[in-house]
Design an enzyme around this catalytic site. Structure first.
Site, short mmCIF file in Angstrom:
data_model
loop_
_atom_site.label_atom_id
_atom_site.label_comp_id
_atom_site.label_asym_id
_atom_site.label_seq_id
_atom_site.Cartn_x
_atom_site.Cartn_y
_atom_site.Cartn_z
N TYR A 151 0.86 -1.12 -0.03
CA TYR A 151 0.02 0.12 -0.01
C TYR A 151 0.94 1.18 -0.01
O TYR A 151 0.74 2.24 -0.76
CB TYR A 151 -0.85 -0.07 1.38
CG TYR A 151 -1.80 1.38 1.70
CD1 TYR A 151 -2.90 1.48 0.71
CD2 TYR A 151 -1.23 2.13 2.44
CE1 TYR A 151 -3.49 2.66 0.99
CE2 TYR A 151 -2.05 3.12 2.95
CZ TYR A 151 -3.03 3.50 2.34
OH TYR A 151 -3.81 4.65 2.41
N LYS A 155 0.86 4.06 -2.85
CA LYS A 155 0.61 5.72 -2.22
C LYS A 155 1.88 6.65 -3.01
O LYS A 155 1.84 7.72 -3.28
CB LYS A 155 0.42 5.74 -1.08
CG LYS A 155 -0.84 5.17 -0.56
CD LYS A 155 -2.01 6.04 -1.33
CE LYS A 155 -3.49 5.88 -0.70
NZ LYS A 155 -4.44 6.59 -1.42
#
Length: 259
Positions: A151, A155
């Site tokens: 993740y 990002k």
């Protein structure tokens, strides 16, 4: 303030949480708002709340057809598109970084990074025509070590993508900026009583963030008040990046594919 009078904004993952707060804020400041999300019931309720200057469109950002259709619907209904807020994403939990399968990496990138790219690509002709801008919602995970490696990498990719788009399209008057939130009080925490209170002690300002905190930052960056700001990331994180860090939110196990 009515900084978005005559402007049209498209917000992804707008059915709840940050996305809903952003949509309300932009509408309150005069924008016509296209709200998108896979959750049609919540999305319809939000559009009804905002009123006649809102259009709800079901969109899964992993589908190029969905994204293209949403941009087309925005232009058909309101005649233009000026602002895109890339809020869709989610954290797909792996058993451990060492054991993350390729399929999970691909799914994480498709949802969080490539999904944002699809929205930019679809909107670019309108953004160039109207000298519009994009605000992408990243995370402090893109800047510091807070766990959830897949993740966090996706990002961080959003930031790199935005910087490069800013350099490429600046001469055409199109701006690209990023907001990097810390922990925000959204519905994903509802089934973990006490967690936000525990996390609040890690923040120098003594609390976790509210969706309205992020909406205010988005409204600034998307407005003419930020007309000479592009290619930047604004952390909105209560000071957590100034602290010792090391909070591994992945240990909570609360993340799943969710908007």
């Amino acid at each position: 303030m009515r900084r978005f009078e005559g402007k049209v904004a498209l917000v992804t993952a707008a059915a709840q949480g940050i996305g809903a707060a952003v949509a309300r804020r932009l509408a309150d400041e005069g924008a016509a708002v296209v709200v998108t999300d896979p959750q049609e019931d919540k999305l319809g309720a939000l559009a009804a709340e905002i009123g006649t200057e809102a259009l709800a469109v079901r969109v899964d950002v992993t589908s190029r057809d969905d994204v293209d259709a949403a941009v087309a619907a925005a232009v058909e209904r309101f005649g233009r598109l000026d602002v895109v807020v890339n809020n869709a994403g989610g954290c797909l939990i792996a058993p451990s970084p060492e054991d993350t399968p390729d399929e999970l990496w691909q799914a994480q990138l498709d949802l969080t990074l490539i999904g944002a790219s699809r929205c930019i690509q679809a909107a670019l002709p309108q953004l160039v025509k109207h000298r519009g801008n994009v605000v992408t919602i990243s995370s402090v995970n893109a800047i510091g070590a807070f766990g959830n490696i897949e993740y966090s990498a996706a990002k961080a990719g959003q930031i790199a993508m935005s910087v490069n788009y800013a350099a490429r399209y600046g001469e055409l008057g199109v701006r690209f900026n990023v907001v990097a939130p810390g922990t925000i009080r959204t519905p994903i925490w509802d089934h973990q009583p006490g967690t936000l209170e525990r996390f609040s002690k890690l923040y120098p300002l003594g609390r976790v963030g509210e969706p309205a905190d992020i909406a205010a930052a988005v409204a600034f960056l998307a407005s003419a008040d930020a007309s000479w700001i592009t290619g930047h990331t604004l952390p909105v994180e209560g000071g957590v990046l100034t602290g010792p860090g090391g909070l591994d939110l992945g240990t909570s196990g609360y993340f799943k594919k969710e908007y």
